[in-house]
Design a protein around this motif. Structure first.
Motif, PDB file in Angstrom:
ATOM      1  N   ASP A  63      10.424   4.969   6.570  1.00  0.00           N
ATOM      2  CA  ASP A  63      10.152   5.697   5.335  1.00  0.00           C
ATOM      3  C   ASP A  63       8.653   5.696   5.073  1.00  0.00           C
ATOM      4  OD1 ASP A  63      12.820   6.292   4.758  1.00  0.00           O
ATOM      5  OD2 ASP A  63      13.122   4.376   3.743  1.00  0.00           O
ATOM      6  N   MET A  64       8.117   6.831   4.645  1.00  0.00           N
ATOM      7  CA  MET A  64       6.692   6.962   4.393  1.00  0.00           C
ATOM      8  C   MET A  64       6.457   7.648   3.047  1.00  0.00           C
ATOM      9  SD  MET A  64       5.022   5.688   7.077  1.00  0.00           S
ATOM     10  CE  MET A  64       3.362   6.347   6.856  1.00  0.00           C
ATOM     11  N   ILE A  65       5.365   7.263   2.396  1.00  0.00           N
ATOM     12  CA  ILE A  65       4.948   7.879   1.132  1.00  0.00           C
ATOM     13  C   ILE A  65       3.490   8.300   1.278  1.00  0.00           C
ATOM     14  CG2 ILE A  65       4.592   7.549  -1.351  1.00  0.00           C
ATOM     15  CD1 ILE A  65       6.671   5.297  -1.229  1.00  0.00           C
ATOM     16  N   GLN A  66       3.153   9.512   0.839  1.00  0.00           N
ATOM     17  CA  GLN A  66       1.763   9.970   0.861  1.00  0.00           C
ATOM     18  C   GLN A  66       1.073   9.577  -0.442  1.00  0.00           C
ATOM     19  OE1 GLN A  66      -0.239  11.899   3.259  1.00  0.00           O
ATOM     20  NE2 GLN A  66      -1.662  10.969   1.817  1.00  0.00           N
ATOM     21  N   ALA A  67      -0.079   8.937  -0.333  1.00  0.00           N
ATOM     22  CA  ALA A  67      -0.847   8.525  -1.503  1.00  0.00           C
ATOM     23  C   ALA A  67      -2.066   9.410  -1.663  1.00  0.00           C
ATOM     24  CB  ALA A  67      -1.285   7.070  -1.366  1.00  0.00           C
ATOM     25  N   ALA A  68      -2.583   9.474  -2.887  1.00  0.00           N
ATOM     26  CA  ALA A  68      -3.851  10.158  -3.133  1.00  0.00           C
ATOM     27  C   ALA A  68      -4.978   9.353  -2.488  1.00  0.00           C
ATOM     28  CB  ALA A  68      -4.086  10.310  -4.631  1.00  0.00           C
ATOM     29  N   HIS A  69      -6.141   9.993  -2.359  1.00  0.00           N
ATOM     30  CA  HIS A  69      -7.267   9.378  -1.663  1.00  0.00           C
ATOM     31  C   HIS A  69      -7.636   8.025  -2.281  1.00  0.00           C
ATOM     32  CE1 HIS A  69     -11.405  10.246   0.417  1.00  0.00           C
ATOM     33  NE2 HIS A  69     -10.671   9.351   1.062  1.00  0.00           N
ATOM     34  N   GLY A  70      -7.551   6.971  -1.472  1.00  0.00           N
ATOM     35  CA  GLY A  70      -7.933   5.635  -1.899  1.00  0.00           C
ATOM     36  C   GLY A  70      -6.877   4.872  -2.659  1.00  0.00           C
ATOM     37  N   ARG A  71      -5.760   5.523  -2.989  1.00  0.00           N
ATOM     38  CA  ARG A  71      -4.779   4.890  -3.879  1.00  0.00           C
ATOM     39  C   ARG A  71      -3.598   4.272  -3.153  1.00  0.00           C
ATOM     40  NH1 ARG A  71      -9.132   5.154  -6.453  1.00  0.00           N
ATOM     41  NH2 ARG A  71      -9.580   7.087  -7.549  1.00  0.00           N
ATOM     42  N   ALA A  72      -3.684   4.157  -1.846  1.00  0.00           N
ATOM     43  CA  ALA A  72      -2.559   3.606  -1.088  1.00  0.00           C
ATOM     44  C   ALA A  72      -2.152   2.209  -1.570  1.00  0.00           C
ATOM     45  CB  ALA A  72      -2.881   3.588   0.405  1.00  0.00           C
ATOM     46  N   PRO A  73      -3.086   1.277  -1.853  1.00  0.00           N
ATOM     47  CA  PRO A  73      -2.656  -0.043  -2.335  1.00  0.00           C
ATOM     48  C   PRO A  73      -1.910   0.019  -3.665  1.00  0.00           C
ATOM     49  CG  PRO A  73      -4.909  -0.130  -1.532  1.00  0.00           C
ATOM     50  CD  PRO A  73      -4.545   1.318  -1.618  1.00  0.00           C
ATOM     51  N   ALA A  74      -2.300   0.958  -4.540  1.00  0.00           N
ATOM     52  CA  ALA A  74      -1.597   1.099  -5.821  1.00  0.00           C
ATOM     53  C   ALA A  74      -0.178   1.616  -5.599  1.00  0.00           C
ATOM     54  CB  ALA A  74      -2.370   2.033  -6.747  1.00  0.00           C
ATOM     55  N   VAL A  75      -0.052   2.613  -4.714  1.00  0.00           N
ATOM     56  CA  VAL A  75       1.273   3.147  -4.397  1.00  0.00           C
ATOM     57  C   VAL A  75       2.121   2.065  -3.722  1.00  0.00           C
ATOM     58  CG1 VAL A  75       2.538   4.883  -3.069  1.00  0.00           C
ATOM     59  CG2 VAL A  75       0.410   5.505  -4.236  1.00  0.00           C
ATOM     60  N   ALA A  76       1.491   1.300  -2.819  1.00  0.00           N
ATOM     61  CA  ALA A  76       2.211   0.222  -2.148  1.00  0.00           C
ATOM     62  C   ALA A  76       2.669  -0.843  -3.137  1.00  0.00           C
ATOM     63  CB  ALA A  76       1.317  -0.413  -1.083  1.00  0.00           C
ATOM     64  N   THR A  77       1.842  -1.129  -4.129  1.00  0.00           N
ATOM     65  CA  THR A  77       2.217  -2.092  -5.166  1.00  0.00           C
ATOM     66  C   THR A  77       3.477  -1.638  -5.888  1.00  0.00           C
ATOM     67  OG1 THR A  77      -0.058  -2.845  -5.505  1.00  0.00           O
ATOM     68  CG2 THR A  77       1.482  -3.166  -7.331  1.00  0.00           C
ATOM     69  N   GLY A  78       3.513  -0.358  -6.261  1.00  0.00           N
ATOM     70  CA  GLY A  78       4.687   0.168  -6.941  1.00  0.00           C
ATOM     71  C   GLY A  78       5.917   0.125  -6.069  1.00  0.00           C
ATOM     72  N   ALA A  79       5.750   0.480  -4.789  1.00  0.00           N
ATOM     73  CA  ALA A  79       6.888   0.464  -3.866  1.00  0.00           C
ATOM     74  C   ALA A  79       7.423  -0.948  -3.670  1.00  0.00           C
ATOM     75  CB  ALA A  79       6.467   1.067  -2.525  1.00  0.00           C
ATOM     76  N   LYS A  80       6.527  -1.904  -3.475  1.00  0.00           N
ATOM     77  CA  LYS A  80       6.954  -3.284  -3.218  1.00  0.00           C
ATOM     78  C   LYS A  80       7.587  -3.916  -4.452  1.00  0.00           C
ATOM     79  CE  LYS A  80       7.243  -7.055  -0.715  1.00  0.00           C
ATOM     80  NZ  LYS A  80       8.024  -7.142   0.535  1.00  0.00           N
ATOM     81  N   ARG A  81       7.025  -3.662  -5.617  1.00  0.00           N
ATOM     82  CA  ARG A  81       7.579  -4.268  -6.836  1.00  0.00           C
ATOM     83  C   ARG A  81       8.932  -3.669  -7.203  1.00  0.00           C
ATOM     84  NH1 ARG A  81       2.984  -6.035 -11.197  1.00  0.00           N
ATOM     85  NH2 ARG A  81       1.575  -7.099  -9.748  1.00  0.00           N
ATOM     86  N   SER A  82       9.114  -2.382  -6.903  1.00  0.00           N
ATOM     87  CA  SER A  82      10.400  -1.755  -7.216  1.00  0.00           C
ATOM     88  C   SER A  82      11.435  -1.998  -6.120  1.00  0.00           C
ATOM     89  CB  SER A  82      10.216  -0.257  -7.440  1.00  0.00           C
ATOM     90  OG  SER A  82       9.702   0.374  -6.279  1.00  0.00           O
ATOM     91  N   LEU A  83      10.951  -2.270  -4.896  1.00  0.00           N
ATOM     92  CA  LEU A  83      11.846  -2.529  -3.760  1.00  0.00           C
ATOM     93  C   LEU A  83      11.389  -3.821  -3.069  1.00  0.00           C
ATOM     94  CD1 LEU A  83      11.846   1.102  -2.326  1.00  0.00           C
ATOM     95  CD2 LEU A  83      13.756   0.009  -3.548  1.00  0.00           C
ATOM     96  N   PRO A  84      11.551  -4.965  -3.733  1.00  0.00           N
ATOM     97  CA  PRO A  84      10.997  -6.220  -3.196  1.00  0.00           C
ATOM     98  C   PRO A  84      11.585  -6.643  -1.859  1.00  0.00           C
ATOM     99  CG  PRO A  84      12.450  -6.648  -5.060  1.00  0.00           C
ATOM    100  CD  PRO A  84      12.239  -5.173  -5.025  1.00  0.00           C
ATOM    101  N   GLY A  85      12.736  -6.096  -1.493  1.00  0.00           N
ATOM    102  CA  GLY A  85      13.343  -6.452  -0.220  1.00  0.00           C
ATOM    103  C   GLY A  85      12.824  -5.639   0.946  1.00  0.00           C
ATOM    104  N   LYS A  86      11.961  -4.660   0.679  1.00  0.00           N
ATOM    105  CA  LYS A  86      11.389  -3.834   1.735  1.00  0.00           C
ATOM    106  C   LYS A  86      10.043  -4.393   2.178  1.00  0.00           C
ATOM    107  CE  LYS A  86      14.780  -0.897   1.448  1.00  0.00           C
ATOM    108  NZ  LYS A  86      15.806  -0.815   2.534  1.00  0.00           N
TER     109      LYS A  86
END
Length: 248
Positions: A63-86
């Motif tokens: 599974d992949m998510i496209q982030a805005a320029h420079g914002r990948a860690p913020a998007v990753a934070t949201g993904a990990k906190r909402s899906l802690p088992g991933k």
């Protein structure tokens, strides 16, 4: 006949779009091999950044998510906190991570977000025609530094790994290179450990990979590898900066 080398299942069968000699393809393969070996492909979420790797979602078989320029860690934070088992990773270049995304990576690290960052450093902006990046070396010629980077005008190159290793939330920080077979093997081991740190729930991990950009450096791939060895490795020494003795 026994198969001794094949495409990792973690990669799709789509051909890479990268320029001849670009080492992004090597790094992609290493990430895919690690997903295969750890058996986490079905539980992994990758965050695609903006830059030469903007469409890495076409290449990774997870599974992949496209982030805005420079914002990948913020998007990753949201993904990990909402899906802690991933298992969540960002794949970012030096322009994306160390320029517009500096605040994002620093604060994700200092919060100890349980994500993994693959940071590819080729000392230049690749996709947008070769401008100076935060990691461009002193004296290095780019389209925006035609007479070489000058500290009095442009400042000094940013050593990302050294900087992030000072933050308490960063638990594993290592710099590797993909310039020869020996270093490629070490790079894979570091990437694997970074994922294992996340699997163990220990905190933020990052692997910085010294890479080449023959097109924008104006060199052959062979000369680019030589330039990396003779120039980049002096300013960006390889090695572990934090978490060498972690048990994972």
């Amino acid at each position: 006949m026994e198969t001794v080398f094949k495409r990792p299942h973690g990669l799709t069968d789509k051909a890479f779009h990268y320029c001849p000699g670009c080492t992004h393809g090597i790094v992609h393969r290493l990430v895919a091999e690690v997903m295969d070996e750890l058996g986490i492909e079905g539980d992994t979420v990758g965050i695609a950044s903006v830059g030469c790797t903007y469409n890495s979602y076409d290449y990774f078989n997870c599974d992949m998510i496209q982030a805005a320029h420079g914002r990948a860690p913020a998007v990753a934070t949201g993904a990990k906190r909402s899906l802690p088992g991933k298992y969540v990773f960002t794949y970012q270049g030096d322009g994306d991570l160390a320029a517009i995304g500096t605040a994002e990576i620093v604060h994700a690290a200092t919060r100890g977000e349980k994500i993994t960052t693959i940071f590819v450093n080729n000392a230049i902006y690749g996709m947008t025609s070769g401008q100076m990046a935060p990691t461009t070396l002193v004296g290095q010629v780019t389209t925006t530094t035609p007479f070489g980077r000058k500290p009095e005008l442009h400042g000094y190159p940013v050593r990302v790994s050294e900087m992030l290793s000072t933050l308490e939330g960063a638990v594993y920080v290592e710099r590797v290179a993909v310039n020869n077979v020996q270093n490629i093997k070490k790079a894979k081991a570091a990437i694997k450990k970074a994922f294992q740190v996340q699997m163990a729930g220990l905190g933020f991990s990052i692997v910085e990979v010294l890479s080449i950009c023959p097109t924008n450096w104006g060199m052959t791939p062979q000369n680019s590898l030589k330039w990396l060895e003779e120039n980049m490795m002096d300013h960006y020494p390889l090695g572990n900066f934090k978490g060498k003795d972690l048990e994972v």
